[in-house]
Design a protein around this motif. Sequence first.
Motif, PDB file in Angstrom:
ATOM      1  N   TYR A 157      -8.100   1.246   7.976  1.00 28.55           N
ATOM      2  CA  TYR A 157      -8.183   1.606   6.435  1.00 28.55           C
ATOM      3  C   TYR A 157      -6.729   2.191   5.700  1.00 28.55           C
ATOM      4  O   TYR A 157      -6.369   2.114   4.698  1.00 28.55           O
ATOM      5  N   TYR A 159      -4.424   6.472   2.061  1.00 24.54           N
ATOM      6  CA  TYR A 159      -5.244   5.695   1.756  1.00 24.54           C
ATOM      7  C   TYR A 159      -5.222   5.660   0.264  1.00 24.54           C
ATOM      8  O   TYR A 159      -5.440   6.782  -0.281  1.00 24.54           O
ATOM      9  N   ASN A 160      -5.134   4.477  -0.476  1.00 23.17           N
ATOM     10  CA  ASN A 160      -4.958   4.710  -1.907  1.00 23.17           C
ATOM     11  C   ASN A 160      -3.591   5.388  -2.331  1.00 23.17           C
ATOM     12  O   ASN A 160      -3.814   5.935  -3.511  1.00 23.17           O
ATOM     13  N   GLU A 200     -12.687   7.850   0.282  1.00 27.43           N
ATOM     14  CA  GLU A 200     -12.541   8.273  -1.097  1.00 27.43           C
ATOM     15  C   GLU A 200     -12.614   9.768  -1.504  1.00 27.43           C
ATOM     16  O   GLU A 200     -12.009  10.093  -2.362  1.00 27.43           O
TER      17      GLU A 200
END
Length: 236
Positions: free
Chosen positions: A36, A56-57, A234
Amino acid sequence: MSNIPTPHNGARGDEIAKTVLMPGDPLRAKFIAETYLENTVCFNTVRNMLGYTGTYNGKKVSVMGGGMGMPSIGIYSYELFHFYEVDSIIRIGSAGGYADDVKVHDLVMGIGASTNSNFAHQYHLPGTFAPTADFGLLRKAVEIAENKGISVKVGNILSSDTFYEDESNAKDLWKKMNVLAVEMEAAALYMNAARAGKKALCMVTISDHLFTGESLSAEERQVGFRNMMEVALELA
């Protein structure tokens, strides 16, 4: 900082993000980092308790193993909170189901962590401390799960010092108190966070059920909890 690196964590300076995802299994930490995260750097290999930082993002996130049991996660989370200036730790682990409506693969979040441990004795409190999750993290995690269409159960979990319980009816007694599942770390994490003025949340995937006999393999436990991993990422 003079306290780092520690005897348990080889990271230096700002190598660790403000939010750390903490599975018990260091190989699960490795899997999350490789699957990830982008621009990943391994910051710890001491005792093979692997730790990684990446993005992450676009957001900096760390993931590190915490080991099995409250003494182990107690050490790692204490050092992260106090020495590495981490703000939030999200435990992502496995648990054994107690409640009838909890099934294998279900995602459970512990609003509270009952325990048979003496971990709180160190604080010399004039009563019984109730370890709880940070409500902001919990509320946001539930919202993320629901938006993804992931069923989540929230309630009390048990953090046990014993995996092989000598008292044969212990699980029945905890089930009577509406405890959803049993694991081995959350209470210590919640207490360390409370004492440090930091944030913590434990979310677990049910890997086996102590009443139905359902169970996942070791490999499924290591890499098969993607719903939980993605909610935690998230949330971070």
